[in-house]
Design a protein around this motif. Structure first.
Motif, PDB file in Angstrom:
ATOM      1  N   GLY A 106       0.872  -1.134  -0.142  1.00 41.09           N
ATOM      2  CA  GLY A 106      -0.040   0.138   0.048  1.00 41.09           C
ATOM      3  C   GLY A 106       0.675   1.301   0.006  1.00 41.09           C
ATOM      4  N   GLY A 107       2.187   1.056   0.246  1.00 40.15           N
ATOM      5  CA  GLY A 107       2.915   2.509   0.248  1.00 40.15           C
ATOM      6  C   GLY A 107       3.054   3.022   1.498  1.00 40.15           C
ATOM      7  N   VAL A 108       2.433   2.748   2.671  1.00 38.17           N
ATOM      8  CA  VAL A 108       2.523   3.164   3.951  1.00 38.17           C
ATOM      9  C   VAL A 108       3.942   3.112   4.569  1.00 38.17           C
ATOM     10  CG1 VAL A 108       1.795   3.126   6.362  1.00 38.17           C
ATOM     11  CG2 VAL A 108       0.159   3.013   4.490  1.00 38.17           C
ATOM     12  N   ASP A 110       6.852   2.906   2.622  1.00 39.47           N
ATOM     13  CA  ASP A 110       7.361   3.727   1.862  1.00 39.47           C
ATOM     14  C   ASP A 110       7.358   4.984   2.436  1.00 39.47           C
ATOM     15  OD1 ASP A 110       8.874   2.215   0.056  1.00 39.47           O
ATOM     16  OD2 ASP A 110       7.724   2.758  -1.686  1.00 39.47           O
ATOM     17  N   ARG A 111       6.020   5.643   2.580  1.00 35.83           N
ATOM     18  CA  ARG A 111       5.952   6.862   3.217  1.00 35.83           C
ATOM     19  C   ARG A 111       6.745   7.130   4.604  1.00 35.83           C
ATOM     20  NH1 ARG A 111       1.498  10.267   2.112  1.00 35.83           N
ATOM     21  NH2 ARG A 111       2.928  11.971   1.807  1.00 35.83           N
ATOM     22  N   MET A 112       6.623   5.964   5.565  1.00 33.76           N
ATOM     23  CA  MET A 112       7.488   5.868   6.851  1.00 33.76           C
ATOM     24  C   MET A 112       9.055   6.045   6.440  1.00 33.76           C
ATOM     25  SD  MET A 112       5.369   3.762   9.376  1.00 33.76           S
ATOM     26  CE  MET A 112       3.575   4.128   9.954  1.00 33.76           C
ATOM     27  N   ARG A 113       9.512   5.384   5.534  1.00 35.78           N
ATOM     28  CA  ARG A 113      10.767   5.227   5.350  1.00 35.78           C
ATOM     29  C   ARG A 113      11.061   6.839   4.890  1.00 35.78           C
ATOM     30  NH1 ARG A 113      13.655   2.391   2.119  1.00 35.78           N
ATOM     31  NH2 ARG A 113      12.377   2.260   0.446  1.00 35.78           N
ATOM     32  N   SER A 114      10.458   7.562   4.304  1.00 30.04           N
ATOM     33  CA  SER A 114      10.638   8.845   3.811  1.00 30.04           C
ATOM     34  C   SER A 114      10.656   9.952   4.883  1.00 30.04           C
ATOM     35  CB  SER A 114       9.956   9.378   2.525  1.00 30.04           C
ATOM     36  OG  SER A 114       8.824   9.721   3.163  1.00 30.04           O
ATOM     37  N   LEU A 115      10.239   9.551   6.049  1.00 26.00           N
ATOM     38  CA  LEU A 115      10.456  10.508   7.278  1.00 26.00           C
ATOM     39  C   LEU A 115      11.335  10.343   8.058  1.00 26.00           C
ATOM     40  CD1 LEU A 115       6.634   9.386   8.655  1.00 26.00           C
ATOM     41  CD2 LEU A 115       7.182  11.326   6.982  1.00 26.00           C
ATOM     42  N   PRO A 116      11.695  11.539   8.942  1.00 19.34           N
ATOM     43  CA  PRO A 116      12.991  11.465   9.604  1.00 19.34           C
ATOM     44  C   PRO A 116      12.732  10.837  10.794  1.00 19.34           C
ATOM     45  CG  PRO A 116      12.009  13.572   9.602  1.00 19.34           C
ATOM     46  CD  PRO A 116      10.808  12.893   8.846  1.00 19.34           C
ATOM     47  N   LEU A 278      14.364  -2.859   0.499  1.00 26.36           N
ATOM     48  CA  LEU A 278      13.155  -2.553  -0.452  1.00 26.36           C
ATOM     49  C   LEU A 278      13.345  -1.484  -1.272  1.00 26.36           C
ATOM     50  CD1 LEU A 278      10.060  -2.657   2.177  1.00 26.36           C
ATOM     51  CD2 LEU A 278      10.521  -4.318   0.463  1.00 26.36           C
ATOM     52  N   GLY A 279      14.206  -0.539  -1.252  1.00 27.67           N
ATOM     53  CA  GLY A 279      14.172   0.642  -1.977  1.00 27.67           C
ATOM     54  C   GLY A 279      15.273   0.262  -3.217  1.00 27.67           C
ATOM     55  N   ARG A 280      15.821  -0.810  -3.207  1.00 26.54           N
ATOM     56  CA  ARG A 280      16.753  -1.175  -4.400  1.00 26.54           C
ATOM     57  C   ARG A 280      15.853  -1.405  -5.676  1.00 26.54           C
ATOM     58  NH1 ARG A 280      21.848  -1.537  -2.232  1.00 26.54           N
ATOM     59  NH2 ARG A 280      21.581  -1.138  -0.111  1.00 26.54           N
TER      60      ARG A 280
ATOM     61  N   LYS B  15      21.316   4.186 -12.438  1.00 22.41           N
ATOM     62  CA  LYS B  15      20.923   3.109 -11.508  1.00 22.41           C
ATOM     63  C   LYS B  15      20.366   1.835 -12.493  1.00 22.41           C
ATOM     64  CE  LYS B  15      17.451   1.582  -8.158  1.00 22.41           C
ATOM     65  NZ  LYS B  15      18.371   1.012  -7.238  1.00 22.41           N
ATOM     66  N   ARG B  52      12.139   8.570  -6.218  1.00 21.85           N
ATOM     67  CA  ARG B  52      12.406   7.501  -5.192  1.00 21.85           C
ATOM     68  C   ARG B  52      13.754   7.741  -4.810  1.00 21.85           C
ATOM     69  NH1 ARG B  52       9.073   3.584  -3.910  1.00 21.85           N
ATOM     70  NH2 ARG B  52      10.683   2.247  -3.216  1.00 21.85           N
ATOM     71  N   ALA B  55      14.283  11.064  -2.911  1.00 23.44           N
ATOM     72  CA  ALA B  55      13.388  10.941  -1.577  1.00 23.44           C
ATOM     73  C   ALA B  55      14.078   9.915  -0.632  1.00 23.44           C
ATOM     74  CB  ALA B  55      11.976  10.620  -1.960  1.00 23.44           C
ATOM     75  N   LEU B  57      14.144   6.758  -1.044  1.00 25.58           N
ATOM     76  CA  LEU B  57      13.599   5.922  -0.683  1.00 25.58           C
ATOM     77  C   LEU B  57      14.403   4.472  -1.730  1.00 25.58           C
ATOM     78  CD1 LEU B  57       9.976   6.630  -1.070  1.00 25.58           C
ATOM     79  CD2 LEU B  57      11.145   5.831   0.844  1.00 25.58           C
ATOM     80  N   ALA B  58      15.313   4.948  -2.421  1.00 23.76           N
ATOM     81  CA  ALA B  58      15.903   4.091  -3.469  1.00 23.76           C
ATOM     82  C   ALA B  58      17.363   4.280  -3.443  1.00 23.76           C
ATOM     83  CB  ALA B  58      15.356   3.833  -4.818  1.00 23.76           C
ATOM     84  N   SER B  59      18.294   3.472  -3.740  1.00 21.01           N
ATOM     85  CA  SER B  59      19.665   3.724  -3.774  1.00 21.01           C
ATOM     86  C   SER B  59      20.035   3.981  -5.379  1.00 21.01           C
ATOM     87  CB  SER B  59      20.590   2.530  -3.342  1.00 21.01           C
ATOM     88  OG  SER B  59      20.343   1.405  -4.031  1.00 21.01           O
ATOM     89  N   ARG B  80      15.765  13.764   4.592  1.00 21.30           N
ATOM     90  CA  ARG B  80      14.226  13.178   5.003  1.00 21.30           C
ATOM     91  C   ARG B  80      13.754  14.599   5.873  1.00 21.30           C
ATOM     92  NH1 ARG B  80      15.720   7.141   6.538  1.00 21.30           N
ATOM     93  NH2 ARG B  80      15.913   6.495   4.619  1.00 21.30           N
ATOM     94  N   TYR B  89       3.610   6.426  -4.867  1.00 23.23           N
ATOM     95  CA  TYR B  89       4.203   5.345  -3.875  1.00 23.23           C
ATOM     96  C   TYR B  89       4.294   5.891  -2.465  1.00 23.23           C
ATOM     97  CZ  TYR B  89       5.678   2.755  -7.741  1.00 23.23           C
ATOM     98  OH  TYR B  89       5.489   1.522  -8.786  1.00 23.23           O
ATOM     99  N   ALA B  90       3.777   6.985  -2.017  1.00 21.18           N
ATOM    100  CA  ALA B  90       3.766   7.270  -0.787  1.00 21.18           C
ATOM    101  C   ALA B  90       2.331   7.287  -0.234  1.00 21.18           C
ATOM    102  CB  ALA B  90       4.427   8.474  -0.250  1.00 21.18           C
ATOM    103  N   ALA B  91       1.757   6.368   0.478  1.00 19.65           N
ATOM    104  CA  ALA B  91       0.229   6.460   0.855  1.00 19.65           C
ATOM    105  C   ALA B  91      -0.091   6.870   2.100  1.00 19.65           C
ATOM    106  CB  ALA B  91      -0.169   5.027   0.439  1.00 19.65           C
TER     107      ALA B  91
END
Lengths: 280, 246
Positions: A106-108, A110-116, A278-280, B15, B52, B55, B57-59, B80, B89-91
């Motif tokens: 769902g992307g939740v 991902d959003r959390m990973r983009s947070l500080p 997951l980000g790769r 990449k 990504r 942001a 989210l990806a390398s 961040r 991609y961000a939900a």
């Protein structure tokens, strides 16, 4: 629709890294607990398994198992209940895996990973929610067990210690579920693999004592992490179990602590590595 | 807040995915602060991969990337703290209510509980979600959900906002609402990097556009420059000519 940028960009955050990790973990845990409030049917569904298990194994098979073990049915239920407490902890893996897989999809996540926020809290929040849920489940099961005539014989201290071991086991299984949730291709796959919980939950000293199993099955059952917890909790509750003749049986209390700690020590870093990947 | 230093700057961003070849084959971007920059290209061009990476989210394999003055590879936490991300991609959490989503993410942005509540109220008001605030998000319309998504990405007033196909799947009215919000953000100094497949969207919102195809930059300029460079009347035509020529 007006948008401004006055959200108060405070550069310095107060408190240490560990304090923040704990706050973040609680915020994420609260999210999962709120899910249960919004979807109580899910909680009820989870609770159905142990309730049904008490009814089915306690009463349908109970007398027959009692005969096989050479004890009356009531005494078998005494033996059974601690097994079902641990079994419930194992069945929790399913919900954890599905919920984590849904968050990946769902992307939740991902959003959390983009947070500080603290990266470990993204996952640890789920583990904390599971532990809190486990306490609720165990309370209900204790009440239900008492209703069926089960009781603890060694006082409150033993009960608290036994519950502690069960919660510790659930925490370990929660990290197993988190890791699996990050590895599976999606929530559907997680549901398909759910049946794999059965051997984990039952090839153990939960419902049938290991010495009634065929030899080739008794060995994995004995070394199943569940068995250590079940034997240890039976001892702490003062429930009849017969003399523990196996090595694991003799060291059940130690093993009931070591197993979950070892599982967390393996699964937590693997899950964190997977989260980063997951980000790769 | 327009300074000389670009808010987003990449050089030779590469990449590749094992077995799938290069997703990005040397992307150069320079986005001045306080502008709306479009990343335009067909599906699979590398737009989302670029966002990504920027942001955190990806390398990425090689090249350089800086966002809001921070090195993306070395200072993820710094990046961040200065970005917001919204789009495909961000939900948001579908089970929680709109308010619960905002409060949770505000807490994760390290706001105190009271501060988080106040910020949630403010954003619900601004994105016209007050009435729906208590309802589970899965019952929201596409437009409402996207507005909530945008509100979440603005909790900490980011210096740089990434919008990954922010209007894909929206009805025309909701699309206009999102466009208005983006314009207001840019007016207030936020740098926006927007990916889109819609040429009209890029034409209307972006001060500059980078066209990407198969992981490469095929053209860069203002919408007017891109149109005139191929002698075309509109951006659709320019886009087709440029990507075919690449």
């Amino acid at each position: 629709m007006t948008v401004s940028i006055d959200g108060g960009m405070t550069e310095t955050v107060h408190g240490s890294r560990i304090t923040w990790a704990m706050v973040d973990t609680w915020v994420v845990a609260k999210r999962h607990l709120l899910h249960l409030v919004h979807r109580p049917d899910e909680l009820l569904g989870t609770l159905m398994i142990p309730v049904m298990a008490v009814a089915m194994f306690g009463f349908v098979f109970g007398e027959a198992f009692g005969v096989a073990m050479d004890v009356p049915g009531a005494e078998y239920r005494e033996f059974l209940l601690p097994g079902l407490f641990a079994l419930t902890m194992a069945f929790g893996i399913g919900n954890t895996t599905i919920s984590v897989a849904e968050d990946v999809r769902g992307g939740v996540l991902d959003r959390m990973r983009s947070l500080p926020m603290s990266p470990v809290a993204v996952l640890a929040g789920r583990a904390l929610a599971d532990v809190i849920l486990a306490v609720v489940e165990l309370s209900i099961l204790l009440a239900l067990g008492t209703l069926f005539g089960w009781q603890a014989h060694l006082g409150l201290g033993g009960v608290i210690a036994a519950l502690g071991l069960l919660v510790l086991l659930r925490m370990a299984f929660s990290w197993v579920g988190i890791l699996l949730g990050l590895l599976v291709s999606g929530p559907e796959a997680a549901m398909k693999y759910f049946a794999l919980v059965f051997p984990l939950a039952m090839v153990a000293d939960t419902i049938v004592p290991t010495d009634l199993m065929p030899g080739w099955l008794a060995l994995p059952a004995e070394w199943n992490p569940l068995s250590s917890t079940v034997i240890a909790t039976r001892e702490l509750f003062g429930n009849t179990a017969g003399p523990a003749t196996t090595w694991v049986g003799e060291h059940a209390l130690t093993m009931a602590v070591l197993w979950p700690v070892a599982i967390i020590a393996v699964c937590l870093p693997l899950a964190m590595a997977r989260l980063r990947r997951l980000g790769r | 807040m327009i300074t000389d230093e670009p808010a987003i700057w990449t050089q030779g961003l590469r990449k590749s995915y094992p077995g799938r070849g290069a997703a990005l084959d040397g992307i150069d971007l320079a986005v001045p602060a306080g502008t709306v920059h479009g990343l335009l290209g067909p599906n699979g061009a590398g737009k989302t991969t670029t966002v990504r990476i920027l942001a955190t989210l990806a390398s990425f394999d090689s090249g350089q990337a800086w966002v809001a003055g921070r090195n993306v590879a070395r200072d993820r936490a710094g990046v961040r703290a200065r970005i917001g991300i919204a789009g495909q991609y961000a939900a948001v959490d579908g089970v929680l209510s709109g308010r619960q989503n905002l409060e949770m993410f505000a807490r994760l942005y390290r706001m105190r509980a009271r501060e988080a509540r106040a910020r949630a109220d403010e954003l619900l008001e601004r994105f016209d979600l007050v009435e729906a605030a208590g309802r589970p998000v899965r019952g929201y319309s596409g437009g409402m959900r996207r507005r909530l998504d945008l509100a979440v990405s603005l909790i900490r007033s980011p210096r740089v906002l990434f919008l990954d196909e922010p209007t894909t799947g929206l009805d025309p009215r909701s699309r206009l609402e999102v466009w208005d919000a983006v314009r207001e953000l840019a007016d207030s100094g936020t740098t926006v990097l927007l990916t889109t497949q819609y040429l009209e969207e890029a034409d209307r919102l972006c001060s500059r556009i980078t066209m990407v195809d198969r992981g490469r930059v095929v053209a860069e300029g203002t919408p007017a420059e891109l149109k005139s460079s191929v002698g075309g009347r509109d951006l659709d035509e320019a886009f087709l000519l440029i990507t075919e020529g690449a």
